[in-house]
Design a protein around this motif. Structure first.
Motif, mmCIF file in Angstrom:
data_model
loop_
_atom_site.group_PDB
_atom_site.id
_atom_site.type_symbol
_atom_site.label_atom_id
_atom_site.label_comp_id
_atom_site.label_asym_id
_atom_site.label_seq_id
_atom_site.Cartn_x
_atom_site.Cartn_y
_atom_site.Cartn_z
ATOM 1 N N VAL A 12 20.901 30.187 32.897
ATOM 2 C CA VAL A 12 21.747 30.907 33.860
ATOM 3 C C VAL A 12 22.601 29.921 34.656
ATOM 4 C CG1 VAL A 12 21.748 32.430 35.886
ATOM 5 C CG2 VAL A 12 20.084 32.799 34.040
ATOM 6 N N ASP A 13 23.889 30.179 34.743
ATOM 7 C CA ASP A 13 24.787 29.316 35.518
ATOM 8 C C ASP A 13 24.515 29.467 37.017
ATOM 9 O OD1 ASP A 13 26.120 28.400 33.231
ATOM 10 O OD2 ASP A 13 27.492 30.102 33.255
ATOM 11 N N HIS A 14 24.706 28.372 37.747
ATOM 12 C CA HIS A 14 24.511 28.396 39.203
ATOM 13 C C HIS A 14 25.484 29.380 39.856
ATOM 14 C CE1 HIS A 14 21.592 25.136 39.803
ATOM 15 N NE2 HIS A 14 22.139 24.607 38.716
ATOM 16 N N ASN A 15 24.981 30.069 40.857
ATOM 17 C CA ASN A 15 25.756 31.019 41.670
ATOM 18 C C ASN A 15 26.259 32.244 40.897
ATOM 19 O OD1 ASN A 15 25.514 29.451 44.060
ATOM 20 N ND2 ASN A 15 27.117 28.086 43.294
ATOM 21 N N SER A 16 25.591 32.554 39.794
ATOM 22 C CA SER A 16 25.922 33.786 39.066
ATOM 23 C C SER A 16 25.401 34.997 39.828
ATOM 24 C CB SER A 16 25.270 33.767 37.679
ATOM 25 O OG SER A 16 25.683 32.666 36.930
ATOM 26 N N ARG A 17 25.973 36.156 39.511
ATOM 27 C CA ARG A 17 25.424 37.432 39.983
ATOM 28 C C ARG A 17 24.774 38.084 38.758
ATOM 29 N NH1 ARG A 17 26.911 39.327 44.979
ATOM 30 N NH2 ARG A 17 26.786 41.526 44.360
ATOM 31 N N VAL A 18 23.459 38.179 38.809
ATOM 32 C CA VAL A 18 22.666 38.452 37.613
ATOM 33 C C VAL A 18 22.069 39.859 37.618
ATOM 34 C CG1 VAL A 18 20.534 37.769 36.408
ATOM 35 C CG2 VAL A 18 22.092 36.017 37.281
ATOM 36 N N ALA A 19 22.051 40.470 36.435
ATOM 37 C CA ALA A 19 21.291 41.693 36.212
ATOM 38 C C ALA A 19 20.270 41.422 35.123
ATOM 39 C CB ALA A 19 22.208 42.841 35.804
ATOM 40 N N ASP A 20 19.000 41.607 35.452
ATOM 41 C CA ASP A 20 17.921 41.425 34.481
ATOM 42 C C ASP A 20 17.471 42.806 34.010
ATOM 43 O OD1 ASP A 20 15.891 40.267 32.970
ATOM 44 O OD2 ASP A 20 14.454 40.350 34.622
ATOM 45 N N ILE A 21 17.783 43.132 32.770
ATOM 46 C CA ILE A 21 17.521 44.469 32.233
ATOM 47 C C ILE A 21 16.183 44.473 31.494
ATOM 48 C CG2 ILE A 21 18.410 46.317 30.758
ATOM 49 C CD1 ILE A 21 20.160 45.603 33.261
ATOM 50 N N LYS A 34 14.537 32.117 44.105
ATOM 51 C CA LYS A 34 13.634 31.203 44.811
ATOM 52 C C LYS A 34 14.068 29.753 44.666
ATOM 53 C CE LYS A 34 9.406 30.720 43.306
ATOM 54 N NZ LYS A 34 8.005 31.080 42.922
ATOM 55 N N ASN A 35 14.562 29.411 43.472
ATOM 56 C CA ASN A 35 14.981 28.028 43.214
ATOM 57 C C ASN A 35 16.439 27.758 43.573
ATOM 58 O OD1 ASN A 35 12.452 27.362 42.343
ATOM 59 N ND2 ASN A 35 12.895 27.638 40.179
ATOM 60 N N GLY A 36 17.113 28.765 44.164
ATOM 61 C CA GLY A 36 18.485 28.583 44.633
ATOM 62 C C GLY A 36 19.529 28.577 43.537
ATOM 63 N N ARG A 37 19.153 29.005 42.338
ATOM 64 C CA ARG A 37 20.115 29.018 41.236
ATOM 65 C C ARG A 37 21.111 30.163 41.422
ATOM 66 N NH1 ARG A 37 19.243 25.838 36.849
ATOM 67 N NH2 ARG A 37 20.716 26.050 35.147
ATOM 68 N N VAL A 38 20.626 31.312 41.905
ATOM 69 C CA VAL A 38 21.505 32.443 42.211
ATOM 70 C C VAL A 38 21.153 32.989 43.594
ATOM 71 C CG1 VAL A 38 21.617 33.030 39.754
ATOM 72 C CG2 VAL A 38 20.075 34.307 41.239
ATOM 73 N N LYS A 39 22.115 33.695 44.174
ATOM 74 C CA LYS A 39 21.887 34.267 45.508
ATOM 75 C C LYS A 39 21.675 35.775 45.459
ATOM 76 C CE LYS A 39 24.513 30.613 47.731
ATOM 77 N NZ LYS A 39 25.833 30.197 48.214
ATOM 78 N N PHE A 40 22.061 36.387 44.326
ATOM 79 C CA PHE A 40 21.926 37.842 44.206
ATOM 80 C C PHE A 40 21.542 38.207 42.778
ATOM 81 C CE2 PHE A 40 23.731 41.950 42.968
ATOM 82 C CZ PHE A 40 23.098 42.788 43.893
ATOM 83 N N ALA A 41 20.582 39.122 42.667
ATOM 84 C CA ALA A 41 20.172 39.590 41.345
ATOM 85 C C ALA A 41 19.730 41.044 41.421
ATOM 86 C CB ALA A 41 19.040 38.728 40.798
ATOM 87 N N ILE A 42 19.900 41.738 40.306
ATOM 88 C CA ILE A 42 19.394 43.100 40.161
ATOM 89 C C ILE A 42 18.268 43.071 39.136
ATOM 90 C CG2 ILE A 42 19.925 45.419 39.298
ATOM 91 C CD1 ILE A 42 22.797 44.976 40.356
ATOM 92 N N ALA A 43 17.138 43.654 39.510
ATOM 93 C CA ALA A 43 15.999 43.782 38.606
ATOM 94 C C ALA A 43 15.933 45.241 38.186
ATOM 95 C CB ALA A 43 14.710 43.354 39.308
ATOM 96 N N SER A 44 16.227 45.507 36.918
ATOM 97 C CA SER A 44 16.341 46.882 36.444
ATOM 98 C C SER A 44 15.330 47.168 35.337
ATOM 99 C CB SER A 44 17.764 47.122 35.912
ATOM 100 O OG SER A 44 17.900 48.430 35.421
ATOM 101 N N ASP A 45 14.734 48.371 35.389
ATOM 102 C CA ASP A 45 13.779 48.751 34.348
ATOM 103 C C ASP A 45 13.773 50.263 34.185
ATOM 104 O OD1 ASP A 45 11.287 46.867 33.116
ATOM 105 O OD2 ASP A 45 11.119 49.029 32.817
ATOM 106 N N ILE A 46 13.487 50.701 32.959
ATOM 107 C CA ILE A 46 13.453 52.131 32.667
ATOM 108 C C ILE A 46 12.131 52.773 33.117
ATOM 109 C CG2 ILE A 46 12.497 51.905 30.329
ATOM 110 C CD1 ILE A 46 14.444 54.160 29.483
#
Length: 227
Positions: A12-21, A34-46
């Motif tokens: 994952v690139d630094h400072n990405s806005r991530v969606a984990d499907i 936690k490791n400061g790689r990204v500042k915002f993420a979406i955790a999505s699950d069915i």
């Protein structure tokens, strides 16, 4: 966190806005924030159960301001307002993965970066990426807990070099630097294909098309193992 998820996180690139499907426990978004790689993420699950697990783990990590949980099917939980630039889909079959990506694509969601880990059907995933203008820039093959995984990172580009049948099957990056696990995977696949071919040839009603496909794949595998 296991090796597979740690390797995905490093892609994952630094400072990405991530969606984990298909996030399950949200281990990956938690690690990334936690490791400061990204500042915002979406955790999505069915599944309601996995998402409740994810919420609990996110709260215990104190990251509920940085990670949002979404309940829903595939990428249907993502909106344009989220400004997601990186989508991670890991731990499902390639066919389901491409269906999820295609459904979003047809609705105008053309994400700049995709990080994918199909359990099976990797060649189909690579084919989808090529057809839709994605260039595979990074791949990893690794073994863990009795399974062999292929991890693929691709970026959307205006000019894509068509992949050969060999690159679709083995991976354009993986095949350049064959690690021991590569030989392990394809030796096992070769033996499986040979047994299957034997059974198909013994059948009263022969599936000639399937036999031809298997014979050709066996040929490709042998060439790579002997190279």
């Amino acid at each position: 966190m296991n090796l597979r998820l740690k390797t995905l996180a490093k892609m994952v690139d630094h400072n990405s806005r991530v969606a984990d499907i298909g996030t399950d426990h949200a281990y990956l978004p938690i690690e990334l924030v936690k490791n400061g790689r990204v500042k915002f993420a979406i955790a999505s699950d069915i599944g309601q159960g996995p998402l409740l697990n994810a919420k609990k783990d996110i709260e215990e990590a104190g990251l509920q301001d940085s990670i949002e949980t979404r309940l829903g099917n595939g990428l249907e939980t993502i909106t344009k307002k989220d400004e997601i630039d990186t989508v991670i889909v890991a731990g499902m079959g390639g066919k389901l993965m491409t269906e999820i990506l295609n459904s979003a694509w047809l609705k105008g969601f053309h994400f700049p970066t995709l990080i994918l880990e199909p359990n099976v059907g990797e060649s189909g995933v690579r084919s989808w990426l090529m057809i839709h203008g994605y260039k595979i820039i990074q791949e990893k093959i690794l073994a863990e807990a009795g399974h062999i995984y292929e991890l693929i990172k691709a970026v959307l580009t205006k000019k894509v070099k068509p992949l050969t049948e060999k690159e679709l099957l083995f991976g354009p990056v993986i095949v350049q630097d064959k690690e021991p696990v590569f030989y392990e995977k394809w030796q096992n696949q070769l033996e499986y294909n040979q047994k299957l071919l034997l059974n198909l040839n013994r059948a009263r009603k022969k599936d000639t098309e399937r036999i031809k496909q298997l014979e050709y794949q066996i040929k490709l595998i042998k060439e790579e193992l002997d190279d």
